[in-house]
Design a protein around this motif. Structure first.
Motif, PDB file in Angstrom:
ATOM      1  N   SER A 155       0.832  -1.219   0.000  1.00  0.00           N
ATOM      2  CA  SER A 155       0.000   0.000   0.000  1.00  0.00           C
ATOM      3  C   SER A 155       0.858   1.257   0.000  1.00  0.00           C
ATOM      4  O   SER A 155       0.506   2.255  -0.637  1.00  0.00           O
ATOM      5  CB  SER A 155      -0.928   0.014   1.220  1.00  0.00           C
ATOM      6  OG  SER A 155      -1.897  -0.980   1.077  1.00  0.00           O
ATOM      7  N   LEU A 156       1.975   1.213   0.711  1.00  0.00           N
ATOM      8  CA  LEU A 156       2.858   2.396   0.730  1.00  0.00           C
ATOM      9  C   LEU A 156       3.414   2.657  -0.663  1.00  0.00           C
ATOM     10  O   LEU A 156       3.536   3.807  -1.094  1.00  0.00           O
ATOM     11  CB  LEU A 156       4.013   2.184   1.718  1.00  0.00           C
ATOM     12  CG  LEU A 156       3.660   2.337   3.203  1.00  0.00           C
ATOM     13  CD1 LEU A 156       4.813   1.850   4.083  1.00  0.00           C
ATOM     14  CD2 LEU A 156       3.331   3.793   3.553  1.00  0.00           C
ATOM     15  N   HIS A 157       3.728   1.567  -1.379  1.00  0.00           N
ATOM     16  CA  HIS A 157       4.207   1.754  -2.752  1.00  0.00           C
ATOM     17  C   HIS A 157       3.149   2.496  -3.562  1.00  0.00           C
ATOM     18  O   HIS A 157       3.460   3.446  -4.291  1.00  0.00           O
ATOM     19  CB  HIS A 157       4.535   0.407  -3.402  1.00  0.00           C
ATOM     20  CG  HIS A 157       4.819   0.538  -4.859  1.00  0.00           C
ATOM     21  ND1 HIS A 157       5.998   1.048  -5.338  1.00  0.00           N
ATOM     22  CD2 HIS A 157       4.035   0.298  -5.954  1.00  0.00           C
ATOM     23  CE1 HIS A 157       5.944   1.099  -6.662  1.00  0.00           C
ATOM     24  NE2 HIS A 157       4.764   0.656  -7.051  1.00  0.00           N
ATOM     25  N   GLU A 158       1.896   2.057  -3.383  1.00  0.00           N
ATOM     26  CA  GLU A 158       0.824   2.710  -4.129  1.00  0.00           C
ATOM     27  C   GLU A 158       0.594   4.153  -3.677  1.00  0.00           C
ATOM     28  O   GLU A 158       0.227   5.005  -4.469  1.00  0.00           O
ATOM     29  CB  GLU A 158      -0.459   1.911  -3.948  1.00  0.00           C
ATOM     30  CG  GLU A 158      -0.954   1.406  -5.267  1.00  0.00           C
ATOM     31  CD  GLU A 158      -2.062   0.413  -5.086  1.00  0.00           C
ATOM     32  OE1 GLU A 158      -1.883  -0.699  -5.587  1.00  0.00           O
ATOM     33  OE2 GLU A 158      -3.060   0.733  -4.433  1.00  0.00           O
ATOM     34  N   GLY A 159       0.830   4.378  -2.374  1.00  0.00           N
ATOM     35  CA  GLY A 159       0.604   5.727  -1.837  1.00  0.00           C
ATOM     36  C   GLY A 159       1.724   6.697  -2.163  1.00  0.00           C
ATOM     37  O   GLY A 159       1.593   7.912  -1.934  1.00  0.00           O
ATOM     38  N   LYS A 160       2.839   6.186  -2.704  1.00  0.00           N
ATOM     39  CA  LYS A 160       4.012   7.036  -2.966  1.00  0.00           C
ATOM     40  C   LYS A 160       3.700   8.220  -3.889  1.00  0.00           C
ATOM     41  O   LYS A 160       4.219   9.313  -3.704  1.00  0.00           O
ATOM     42  CB  LYS A 160       5.140   6.195  -3.581  1.00  0.00           C
ATOM     43  CG  LYS A 160       6.122   5.667  -2.544  1.00  0.00           C
ATOM     44  CD  LYS A 160       6.996   4.547  -3.041  1.00  0.00           C
ATOM     45  CE  LYS A 160       8.035   4.854  -4.014  1.00  0.00           C
ATOM     46  NZ  LYS A 160       9.028   3.777  -4.215  1.00  0.00           N
ATOM     47  N   LYS A 161       2.823   7.951  -4.871  1.00  0.00           N
ATOM     48  CA  LYS A 161       2.537   8.989  -5.868  1.00  0.00           C
ATOM     49  C   LYS A 161       1.971  10.244  -5.179  1.00  0.00           C
ATOM     50  O   LYS A 161       2.447  11.362  -5.410  1.00  0.00           O
ATOM     51  CB  LYS A 161       1.531   8.430  -6.883  1.00  0.00           C
ATOM     52  CG  LYS A 161       1.470   9.200  -8.154  1.00  0.00           C
ATOM     53  CD  LYS A 161       0.752   8.427  -9.236  1.00  0.00           C
ATOM     54  CE  LYS A 161       0.422   9.395 -10.349  1.00  0.00           C
ATOM     55  NZ  LYS A 161      -0.991   9.527 -10.584  1.00  0.00           N
ATOM     56  N   LYS A 162       0.992   9.998  -4.309  1.00  0.00           N
ATOM     57  CA  LYS A 162       0.337  11.122  -3.610  1.00  0.00           C
ATOM     58  C   LYS A 162       1.331  11.810  -2.659  1.00  0.00           C
ATOM     59  O   LYS A 162       1.385  13.034  -2.575  1.00  0.00           O
ATOM     60  CB  LYS A 162      -0.846  10.567  -2.813  1.00  0.00           C
ATOM     61  CG  LYS A 162      -1.968  11.541  -2.601  1.00  0.00           C
ATOM     62  CD  LYS A 162      -3.243  10.805  -2.235  1.00  0.00           C
ATOM     63  CE  LYS A 162      -3.597  10.939  -0.778  1.00  0.00           C
ATOM     64  NZ  LYS A 162      -4.691  10.095  -0.332  1.00  0.00           N
ATOM     65  N   LEU A 163       2.122  10.996  -1.961  1.00  0.00           N
ATOM     66  CA  LEU A 163       3.096  11.566  -1.019  1.00  0.00           C
ATOM     67  C   LEU A 163       4.156  12.380  -1.766  1.00  0.00           C
ATOM     68  O   LEU A 163       4.569  13.458  -1.325  1.00  0.00           O
ATOM     69  CB  LEU A 163       3.781  10.455  -0.207  1.00  0.00           C
ATOM     70  CG  LEU A 163       2.886   9.708   0.790  1.00  0.00           C
ATOM     71  CD1 LEU A 163       3.611   8.502   1.365  1.00  0.00           C
ATOM     72  CD2 LEU A 163       2.432  10.634   1.920  1.00  0.00           C
ATOM     73  N   ALA A 164       4.581  11.842  -2.934  1.00  0.00           N
ATOM     74  CA  ALA A 164       5.614  12.521  -3.715  1.00  0.00           C
ATOM     75  C   ALA A 164       5.145  13.898  -4.178  1.00  0.00           C
ATOM     76  O   ALA A 164       5.926  14.848  -4.227  1.00  0.00           O
ATOM     77  CB  ALA A 164       6.012  11.656  -4.913  1.00  0.00           C
ATOM     78  N   GLU A 165       3.855  13.985  -4.495  1.00  0.00           N
ATOM     79  CA  GLU A 165       3.308  15.289  -4.905  1.00  0.00           C
ATOM     80  C   GLU A 165       3.449  16.304  -3.778  1.00  0.00           C
ATOM     81  O   GLU A 165       3.793  17.462  -4.012  1.00  0.00           O
ATOM     82  CB  GLU A 165       1.829  15.147  -5.278  1.00  0.00           C
ATOM     83  CG  GLU A 165       1.637  14.754  -6.727  1.00  0.00           C
ATOM     84  CD  GLU A 165       0.200  14.375  -7.028  1.00  0.00           C
ATOM     85  OE1 GLU A 165      -0.717  14.866  -6.342  1.00  0.00           O
ATOM     86  OE2 GLU A 165       0.020  13.558  -7.958  1.00  0.00           O
ATOM     87  N   ILE A 166       3.201  15.840  -2.546  1.00  0.00           N
ATOM     88  CA  ILE A 166       3.311  16.757  -1.396  1.00  0.00           C
ATOM     89  C   ILE A 166       4.764  17.204  -1.232  1.00  0.00           C
ATOM     90  O   ILE A 166       5.050  18.369  -0.964  1.00  0.00           O
ATOM     91  CB  ILE A 166       2.819  16.080  -0.084  1.00  0.00           C
ATOM     92  CG1 ILE A 166       1.389  15.583  -0.244  1.00  0.00           C
ATOM     93  CG2 ILE A 166       2.937  17.034   1.107  1.00  0.00           C
ATOM     94  CD1 ILE A 166       0.888  14.718   0.904  1.00  0.00           C
ATOM     95  N   ALA A 167       5.694  16.243  -1.435  1.00  0.00           N
ATOM     96  CA  ALA A 167       7.119  16.562  -1.244  1.00  0.00           C
ATOM     97  C   ALA A 167       7.697  17.312  -2.446  1.00  0.00           C
ATOM     98  O   ALA A 167       8.789  17.881  -2.362  1.00  0.00           O
ATOM     99  CB  ALA A 167       7.905  15.277  -1.008  1.00  0.00           C
ATOM    100  N   GLY A 168       6.970  17.260  -3.574  1.00  0.00           N
ATOM    101  CA  GLY A 168       7.479  17.905  -4.788  1.00  0.00           C
ATOM    102  C   GLY A 168       8.627  17.116  -5.422  1.00  0.00           C
ATOM    103  O   GLY A 168       9.575  17.687  -5.943  1.00  0.00           O
TER     104      GLY A 168
END
Ligand code: NAD
Length: 403
Positions: A170-183
């Motif tokens: 799930s974290l792998h899948e959630g990376k996209k959204k998290l990466a957007e926050i981190a830029g």
């Protein structure tokens, strides 16, 4: 006078018992106690922690399954069970007396006494702790944006059991959204898993377990296996790197999630039941050895599997079966009939790795990939049906298999 059955816990085991006892009931008084006013699907909390699912999606109000004609729901925290006086003590509320008791208080995170676990790692055992993990992750992403310190992009999952593996997917899948926050690009977020043993997922064949692990490795997860964790310090996992020389090593990360196993609720041991890691070895009919009116079921309970001569593993599937069985046995006791022994044939187990991949065993058949993911969602819908009925399956079930 009608007998009073008290059920402690509205998880899989407690709600399944409630369902059984409410069925065709016009003689029993039932009280259900839970600290929350909602039931949550414990098998799905890793999705909330990773931010790929909202908690609303995996919870429903307990009142939806309570038949008010015979059942009262009490929202409260169980502190102690006084089995001699047949009383349940709640925090800041009046004690409840019972004729029959079903203890289904579930599990807690187990630190195994490893220093620093409580202070410096995040638990993931229920809705608040899972939401806290996601909130923490988003804060780390924002902190990276400001500082450019790569430690904020590092996530360590401690333990590669079922929970750890599903969380990594799930974290792998959630990376996209998290990466957007981190830029940043999603690949910049690094996932690690530190595991004590070298033979991962022993409940599956090496080939099948290997399929799941290889999949996660292909997705970029870094596994450190055969590395027992000895301590957690601020932003640091300390592990035994070399068993022969006792050399320790450290992995730094701003997010450390503890998923190395669970124990049953501490309330059980605190109440004088003979519990080991919060689990009581119950009699074959699921009652406590010293109290034939007290059933201990779900993750607080250990039942001997006569075939393997070991206790059955704790799973949602077995909890549901225990709930049904305890309910039926109480009905038998009320009629003056003998109780029945609990038997369990596992239908298999499937671990998800993200939303559209999974692997596991169904019956005797090994399944993997997208078909396994389809089966996993059908299993989830079935569990939901067994506690919440048609209404909850229609509202929260996973029919959109591409979700
Ligand atoms: P677990 O005990 O199955 O796995 C914990 C892992 O952590 C093990 O691999 C263990 O070797 C490792 N570990 C323990 N101490 C360690 C240390 N000090 N350092 C590094 N690694 C360490 O626990 P779990 O994954 O939380 O699962 C609990 C129960 O719930 C299990 O019975 C599991 O099968 C069940 N479960 C089932 C499902 C499902 O059916 N989909 C999902 C989640 C959990």
């Amino acid at each position: 006078m009608s007998k009073h059955v008290v059920i402690l816990g509205a998880g899989y085991a407690g709600l399944r018992a409630l369902h059984e006892l409410q069925k065709g009931n016009n003689e029993l008084k039932i009280t259900l106690v839970d600290q929350n006013d909602y039931h949550f699907e414990a098998t799905d909390i890793h999705e909330v922690a990773a931010g790929i699912q909202t908690s609303e999606r995996i919870t429903y109000p307990i009142k939806d399954v309570v038949k008010s004609a015979c059942t009262t729901f009490v929202q409260g925290r169980v502190e102690k069970i006084d089995s001699e006086n047949q009383l349940v003590h709640l925090k800041d509320q009046e004690a409840i007396s019972y004729d029959y008791l079903i203890v289904a208080l579930g599990y807690e995170s187990e630190s195994f006494g490893i220093p620093g676990v409580e202070e410096f790692s995040l638990k993931m055992v229920d809705i608040p702790t899972s939401e806290k993990v996601y909130q923490h992750l988003t804060e780390q992403m924002k902190a990276y944006k400001e500082t450019k310190d790569e430690n904020y992009l590092k996530i360590v999952v401690c333990g590669a059991g079922f929970t750890g593996i599903e969380l990594l997917g799930s974290l792998h899948e959630g990376k996209k959204k998290l990466a957007e926050i981190a830029g940043v690009e999603p690949d910049k977020i690094q996932l690690y898993c530190v595991e004590a043993v070298t033979r991962l997922l022993p409940m599956f064949s090496e080939k099948l377990g290997g399929y799941g692990i290889d999949h996660l490795k292909k997705w970029g997860v870094n596994f450190l296996v055969g590395k027992p964790i000895k301590e957690i310090k601020q932003d640091t996992v300390v592990y035994l790197d070399n068993q022969e020389t006792n050399e320790l090593n450290e992995l730094t990360a701003k997010t450390i999630i503890w998923t190395t196993g669970v124990s049953g609720s501490h309330v059980v041991g605190d109440s004088g039941f003979a519990a080991k890691r919060g689990r009581v070895m119950v009699k074959p009919d699921l009652t406590d050895a010293d109290h034939e009116n007290v059933y201990i079921i779900g993750d607080c309970s250990a039942v001997m599997d006569k075939e393997s001569n070991r206790p059955y593993p704790t799973t949602a599937q077995i909890s549901l079966k225990m709930g049904e069985h305890a309910g039926k046995n109480i009905k038998a006791q009320l009629k003056g009939e003998p109780t029945k022994e609990f038997t369990f044939k596992s239908l298999g187990s499937v671990a998800s790795i993200g939303n559209s991949h999974a692997f596991g065993v169904v019956g005797k058949m090994e399944v993997k990939g997208y078909p396994a993911s389809f089966i996993k969602k059908a299993i989830m819908d079935r569990s939901l049906f067994e506690t919440g009925g048609v209404k909850e399956v229609l509202a929260k079930g996973r029919f959109d298999f591409y979700r």
